[in-house]
Scaffold this motif. Structure first.
Motif, PDB file in Angstrom:
ATOM      1  N   TYR A  85       0.823  -1.204   0.000  1.00 32.82           N
ATOM      2  CA  TYR A  85       0.000   0.000   0.000  1.00 32.82           C
ATOM      3  C   TYR A  85       0.861   1.260   0.000  1.00 32.82           C
ATOM      4  O   TYR A  85       0.587   2.214  -0.726  1.00 32.82           O
ATOM      5  N   ARG A  86       1.903   1.259   0.786  1.00 30.43           N
ATOM      6  CA  ARG A  86       2.730   2.462   0.914  1.00 30.43           C
ATOM      7  C   ARG A  86       3.770   2.591  -0.195  1.00 30.43           C
ATOM      8  O   ARG A  86       4.091   3.693  -0.632  1.00 30.43           O
ATOM      9  N   ASN A 119       1.728   2.849  -4.125  1.00 26.50           N
ATOM     10  CA  ASN A 119       0.639   3.803  -4.313  1.00 26.50           C
ATOM     11  C   ASN A 119      -0.415   3.228  -5.263  1.00 26.50           C
ATOM     12  O   ASN A 119      -0.569   3.690  -6.395  1.00 26.50           O
ATOM     13  N   ARG A 146      -6.554  -0.619  -3.840  1.00 22.90           N
ATOM     14  CA  ARG A 146      -6.654  -0.215  -2.435  1.00 22.90           C
ATOM     15  C   ARG A 146      -7.775  -0.983  -1.745  1.00 22.90           C
ATOM     16  O   ARG A 146      -7.607  -1.469  -0.616  1.00 22.90           O
ATOM     17  N   ILE A 184      -6.706  -4.477  -1.129  1.00 19.39           N
ATOM     18  CA  ILE A 184      -5.797  -4.553   0.025  1.00 19.39           C
ATOM     19  C   ILE A 184      -6.599  -4.509   1.319  1.00 19.39           C
ATOM     20  O   ILE A 184      -6.356  -5.301   2.242  1.00 19.39           O
ATOM     21  N   TYR A 185      -7.587  -3.618   1.400  1.00 19.84           N
ATOM     22  CA  TYR A 185      -8.444  -3.551   2.586  1.00 19.84           C
ATOM     23  C   TYR A 185      -9.192  -4.866   2.784  1.00 19.84           C
ATOM     24  O   TYR A 185      -9.329  -5.352   3.910  1.00 19.84           O
TER      25      TYR A 185
END
Length: 64
Positions: free
Chosen positions: A13-14, A17, A23, A26-27
């Motif tokens: 995630y970091r 980007n 995103r 990933i969540y």
């Protein structure tokens, strides 16, 4: 094992980007892993098969 996977998700995630869809994936991965390992922990702590009369297989049934 959960924290290892969590660190990989956070790193991805970091570092890269990700896009909005990635995103959310990933969540979803973090949430799924959290729920899976939480359920697994309770199942492991509460389930105790009685396969042998001499040696108990559960951690909570061992007398100290």
């Amino acid at each position: 094992m959960f924290f290892t996977k969590l660190s990989i998700f956070i790193l991805y995630y970091r570092l890269f980007n990700p896009s909005k869809v990635m995103r959310y994936l990933i969540y979803f991965g973090v949430t799924f892993n959290f729920l899976f390992y939480t359920i697994y922990l309770f199942f492991y702590a509460l389930y105790c098969p009685n396969t042998s009369k001499r040696a108990p297989t559960c951690a909570h049934s061992v007398k100290v």
